[in-house]
Design a protein around this motif. Sequence first.
Motif, PDB file in Angstrom:
ATOM      1  N   CYS A  20     -65.753 -14.936  -1.225  1.00  0.00           N
ATOM      2  CA  CYS A  20     -65.970 -13.578  -1.757  1.00  0.00           C
ATOM      3  C   CYS A  20     -64.903 -13.235  -2.792  1.00  0.00           C
ATOM      4  O   CYS A  20     -65.198 -12.640  -3.835  1.00  0.00           O
ATOM      5  N   SER A 159     -81.375 -19.301   4.859  1.00  0.00           N
ATOM      6  CA  SER A 159     -81.474 -18.233   3.861  1.00  0.00           C
ATOM      7  C   SER A 159     -80.346 -18.357   2.849  1.00  0.00           C
ATOM      8  O   SER A 159     -80.554 -18.168   1.641  1.00  0.00           O
ATOM      9  N   PHE A 163     -80.779 -18.930  -1.180  1.00  0.00           N
ATOM     10  CA  PHE A 163     -80.108 -18.101  -2.178  1.00  0.00           C
ATOM     11  C   PHE A 163     -79.312 -18.970  -3.144  1.00  0.00           C
ATOM     12  O   PHE A 163     -79.376 -18.798  -4.362  1.00  0.00           O
ATOM     13  N   LEU A 189     -76.695 -10.962  -9.839  1.00  0.00           N
ATOM     14  CA  LEU A 189     -77.042  -9.969  -8.817  1.00  0.00           C
ATOM     15  C   LEU A 189     -77.366 -10.645  -7.483  1.00  0.00           C
ATOM     16  O   LEU A 189     -76.948 -10.180  -6.416  1.00  0.00           O
ATOM     17  N   LEU A 190     -78.123 -11.755  -7.538  1.00  0.00           N
ATOM     18  CA  LEU A 190     -78.443 -12.500  -6.320  1.00  0.00           C
ATOM     19  C   LEU A 190     -77.178 -13.035  -5.662  1.00  0.00           C
ATOM     20  O   LEU A 190     -77.055 -13.043  -4.435  1.00  0.00           O
ATOM     21  N   VAL A 192     -74.111 -11.755  -5.779  1.00  0.00           N
ATOM     22  CA  VAL A 192     -73.405 -10.653  -5.114  1.00  0.00           C
ATOM     23  C   VAL A 192     -74.106 -10.278  -3.806  1.00  0.00           C
ATOM     24  O   VAL A 192     -73.468 -10.149  -2.759  1.00  0.00           O
ATOM     25  N   LEU A 193     -75.426 -10.115  -3.869  1.00  0.00           N
ATOM     26  CA  LEU A 193     -76.187  -9.748  -2.673  1.00  0.00           C
ATOM     27  C   LEU A 193     -76.028 -10.785  -1.577  1.00  0.00           C
ATOM     28  O   LEU A 193     -75.811 -10.456  -0.410  1.00  0.00           O
ATOM     29  N   MET A 194     -76.136 -12.058  -1.949  1.00  0.00           N
ATOM     30  CA  MET A 194     -76.062 -13.138  -0.973  1.00  0.00           C
ATOM     31  C   MET A 194     -74.730 -13.130  -0.234  1.00  0.00           C
ATOM     32  O   MET A 194     -74.678 -13.056   0.998  1.00  0.00           O
ATOM     33  N   TYR A 196     -72.123 -10.958  -0.074  1.00  0.00           N
ATOM     34  CA  TYR A 196     -71.659  -9.780   0.649  1.00  0.00           C
ATOM     35  C   TYR A 196     -72.571  -9.413   1.821  1.00  0.00           C
ATOM     36  O   TYR A 196     -72.110  -8.887   2.821  1.00  0.00           O
ATOM     37  N   PHE A 197     -73.846  -9.736   1.705  1.00  0.00           N
ATOM     38  CA  PHE A 197     -74.761  -9.516   2.829  1.00  0.00           C
ATOM     39  C   PHE A 197     -74.381 -10.415   3.992  1.00  0.00           C
ATOM     40  O   PHE A 197     -74.232  -9.964   5.137  1.00  0.00           O
TER      41      PHE A 197
END
Length: 346
Positions: A20, A159, A163, A189-190, A192-194, A196-197
């Motif tokens: 991260c 998953s 990603f 964007l993908l 960041v989402l991946m 941090y999710f």
Amino acid sequence: MLLISDKRVNYASKLLGLQCLFIATTFVLPLIVADDPSNFSWLVGFLVFLPASYGALIYLYCRTAITGSPLKSTDFLHALPLLICYSLNYDILLSPEKALSFVQMPETTLIRHSITKIVFYGQALFYSVLLLRMLSRYQAQAKQTLSSYNPDIFRWLWSLVAFTVSIWTLKVAFYFLNLSSAVNTLADLLLVLMVYFIAIIQWRNPSLFHIKQLTEQLEQQEPPQAQEPSRGLLDLEMRSNILQLVQEQVKKEALYRNSELTLSTLAEKVGVSVHQLSETLNQYGGKNFNQFINEYRVAEVCQRLDQKSEQKLIDLAMDAGFSSKSSFNAIFKKVTGRTPSQYRCQ
């Protein structure tokens, strides 16, 4: 910082925290370039090649998340893609002006820059293949040798792989096919989402991805040359006798109630080898060890429900040997065709 500093989280979470940090730091790059001249221009050379470490970090994270084992000294070889990029472009690291010129130029014809590009994007393909092979192997191993594990572990990690592959596919398509900048933005964007999710999930439930018994089972495996051929070496009568013996032992002593029961421990109790037991279950019984044991667990829960037990479903599941609510629900429905709640009502 939460993942790295929180005492509740495990070793894998700290690797994810580092991932991260690297990604967040990389996203500072366009801000520095846009602010030229900037007091942070000296960082450009280091940041522009940092994504060459993403593949290795995700691979190491998935491995340590499943097995719980720390890094080994040989794992530092995974830093090679990043080190190669830095070594080939040492002049960019030492000169902020050259670094800014490098990121702003549309294309370059220098051989070392071409090699850098191959290493930069090649590591993504290399670690995608490694991830696919590793997860497939661990999932097969868990199904074959462990009587109970949380299937959500592999859903989350598959998953993550999906990603990762999608992001790098978009990045490669944008770079080599000269597609719209919207493709590159979508990939960011993908990304960041991946991360941090998954990071939030890992922080809230540190043990979600860890299979306690898997490392031990992998260590107990015999080398490939010692394994029996796929057709098996036991005759039908021998397989039948072993299966009958196993069924009697499992039912008589309710061995299935042990949520940490493994193929090797059951083989030891019955007095046969791991390979003989595995061959018997797979080729004579028609199911793997995980399915074989879980059918006994489901049968016990059904029996208790048929007797109008007032216990909570999760308590019945734990008593029967299931290790989690999600695995109980999924396996129960697969075996009976109904959810535990539906079965109780009917």
